[in-house]
Scaffold this motif. Structure first.
Motif, short mmCIF file in Angstrom:
data_model
loop_
_atom_site.label_atom_id
_atom_site.label_comp_id
_atom_site.label_asym_id
_atom_site.label_seq_id
_atom_site.Cartn_x
_atom_site.Cartn_y
_atom_site.Cartn_z
N GLY A 171 44.48 50.01 28.10
CA GLY A 171 43.74 48.80 29.09
C GLY A 171 44.59 47.87 29.21
N ASN A 172 44.40 47.35 30.43
CA ASN A 172 45.22 46.81 31.35
C ASN A 172 44.37 45.32 31.25
OD1 ASN A 172 47.69 48.06 29.97
ND2 ASN A 172 47.32 48.61 32.61
N TYR A 173 45.42 44.25 31.21
CA TYR A 173 44.46 42.79 32.22
C TYR A 173 45.19 42.47 33.21
CZ TYR A 173 41.76 38.07 32.67
OH TYR A 173 41.88 36.78 33.35
N ARG A 174 44.94 42.40 34.40
CA ARG A 174 45.73 42.53 35.55
C ARG A 174 45.46 40.92 35.64
NH1 ARG A 174 43.67 45.81 37.53
NH2 ARG A 174 42.16 44.33 38.65
N ILE A 175 46.53 40.01 36.31
CA ILE A 175 45.90 38.76 36.62
C ILE A 175 46.73 38.14 37.77
CG2 ILE A 175 46.95 36.06 36.57
CD1 ILE A 175 47.33 36.25 33.54
N ALA A 176 45.71 38.74 39.28
CA ALA A 176 46.30 38.24 40.71
C ALA A 176 45.42 37.95 41.71
CB ALA A 176 46.66 39.77 41.13
N LYS A 177 46.01 36.88 42.10
CA LYS A 177 45.22 36.01 42.87
C LYS A 177 46.63 36.21 44.15
CE LYS A 177 42.87 31.58 43.80
NZ LYS A 177 42.68 30.41 42.83
N LEU A 178 45.91 37.00 45.45
CA LEU A 178 47.32 36.89 46.56
C LEU A 178 47.01 35.87 47.36
CD1 LEU A 178 46.79 40.62 45.95
CD2 LEU A 178 48.41 39.36 44.19
N HIS A 217 37.67 44.42 39.56
CA HIS A 217 38.51 42.80 40.15
C HIS A 217 37.95 42.16 39.74
CE1 HIS A 217 38.72 46.56 42.11
NE2 HIS A 217 38.11 46.46 43.12
N ASN A 218 38.11 40.51 39.74
CA ASN A 218 37.15 39.47 40.86
C ASN A 218 36.70 39.55 41.83
OD1 ASN A 218 37.18 39.14 37.77
ND2 ASN A 218 39.18 37.22 38.71
N PHE A 219 37.39 39.61 42.65
CA PHE A 219 37.03 40.41 44.37
C PHE A 219 36.59 38.78 44.89
CE2 PHE A 219 36.05 41.68 48.39
CZ PHE A 219 36.97 42.72 48.97
N GLU A 270 42.84 32.96 49.84
CA GLU A 270 44.01 33.89 48.28
C GLU A 270 42.88 34.94 48.26
OE1 GLU A 270 46.64 31.13 45.67
OE2 GLU A 270 44.63 30.43 46.53
N LEU A 271 43.09 35.86 47.84
CA LEU A 271 41.97 37.02 47.19
C LEU A 271 42.39 37.48 45.77
CD1 LEU A 271 39.91 38.98 47.41
CD2 LEU A 271 41.89 41.01 48.40
N ASP A 272 41.18 36.72 45.07
CA ASP A 272 41.52 37.28 43.49
C ASP A 272 40.85 37.81 43.69
OD1 ASP A 272 41.44 36.95 40.84
OD2 ASP A 272 41.02 34.96 40.30
N LEU A 273 42.30 39.78 42.73
CA LEU A 273 41.78 40.54 42.27
C LEU A 273 42.49 40.93 40.27
CD1 LEU A 273 42.98 42.87 45.02
CD2 LEU A 273 41.13 42.64 44.72
N GLY A 274 42.33 39.27 39.80
CA GLY A 274 42.42 39.83 38.73
C GLY A 274 40.86 40.44 38.22
N ILE A 319 32.21 46.75 45.60
CA ILE A 319 33.23 46.71 46.17
C ILE A 319 34.45 45.60 44.38
CG2 ILE A 319 33.85 44.21 46.85
CD1 ILE A 319 35.06 46.48 48.77
N SER A 320 33.61 45.51 42.82
CA SER A 320 34.81 44.72 42.00
C SER A 320 35.25 45.60 41.70
CB SER A 320 33.62 43.29 41.26
OG SER A 320 32.46 43.84 40.83
N LYS A 321 34.67 47.27 41.74
CA LYS A 321 34.74 48.28 41.12
C LYS A 321 35.33 49.18 41.42
CE LYS A 321 30.72 46.80 37.88
NZ LYS A 321 29.26 47.74 37.53
N GLY A 322 36.53 50.22 40.90
CA GLY A 322 36.87 51.11 42.09
C GLY A 322 37.24 52.11 40.52
#
Length: 216
Positions: free
Chosen positions: A171-178, A31-33, A200-204, A52-55
């Motif tokens: 496999g999935n690609y996620r778009i998530a800017k929260l 995730h971009n974080f 905002e936090l970008d978890l894409g 933090i960007s891997k888990g």
């Protein structure tokens, strides 16, 4: 008793009318974080971001097929990650959970135990990012909650082991800017509604998973 029997009969007829899968498994996530303040990207220390960007995470759900190939999948997705420096003076972690719904297309390869699927959908993400201590000039608030809608695109490869029991790689690609919605400060250990500058936090990012599915 009569109502119970009617309900059971209705569920039986429903299950016979539609095919469905139960799915679940484990995941590795990137995730971009990235933080954004008033739409401007704010830098995060590279050593922190590297961890933090891997888990890891997990997912579980059910897909209901409206016809032989097209269906609707719903379930939950979860992933987390963390960072801790060498002397334990600073740590940060994020935990993300979200119910999702997606359109799913599944294609069986004739005369083989293999099938492919693809999906596109929405996820309502709920993220909690917490930290302890500080590192150099970098410090975070003790707790922040980010919530909002995200999008997901994915594809999977399935192998039928026996009688509708499958192992799958996906496999999935996620778009998530929260947006930031709640915050906890050093002076107040309880979460309160955030009303400050837009943050905002970008978890894409990507999700690679391995799991099992059972077809009915």
């Amino acid at each position: 008793m009569k109502r119970v029997l009617i309900l059971l009969l209705s569920l039986s007829i429903f299950s016979l009318s539609f095919a469905f899968d139960i799915v679940g498994g484990g995941t590795y996530n990137t995730h971009n974080f990235d933080y954004y303040i008033d739409n401007e990207k704010s830098s995060v220390d590279e050593d922190i971001k590297e961890q933090i960007s891997k888990g890891y995470g997990a997912y579980a759900g059910m897909a209901l097929y409206l016809n032989h190939n097209l269906g609707i999948e719903g379930g939950i997705d979860w992933f987390n990650s963390s960072y801790k420096n060498s002397d334990d003076s600073f740590s940060i972690s994020q935990n993300t959970f979200g119910p999702y719904g997606a359109l799913k297309l599944k294609v069986n390869i004739p005369a083989t135990p293999f099938s492919f699927d693809a999906k596109a959908g929405l996820i309502y993400y709920m993220n909690e990012t917490t930290s302890k201590g500080s590192i150099g000039s970098i410090s975070f608030t003790p707790g922040e909650k980010y919530t909002g809608m995200g999008y997901v695109l994915g594809a999977g490869f399935n192998y039928e082991i026996k009688n509708g029991f499958n192992i799958n790689l996906n496999g999935n690609y996620r778009i998530a800017k929260l947006p930031l919605t709640e915050i906890k400060t050093i002076s107040d250990d309880n979460y309160k509604k955030y009303e400050g500058t837009k943050k905002e936090l970008d978890l894409g990012g990507m999700r690679i998973g391995i799991g099992l599915s059972l077809e009915f």
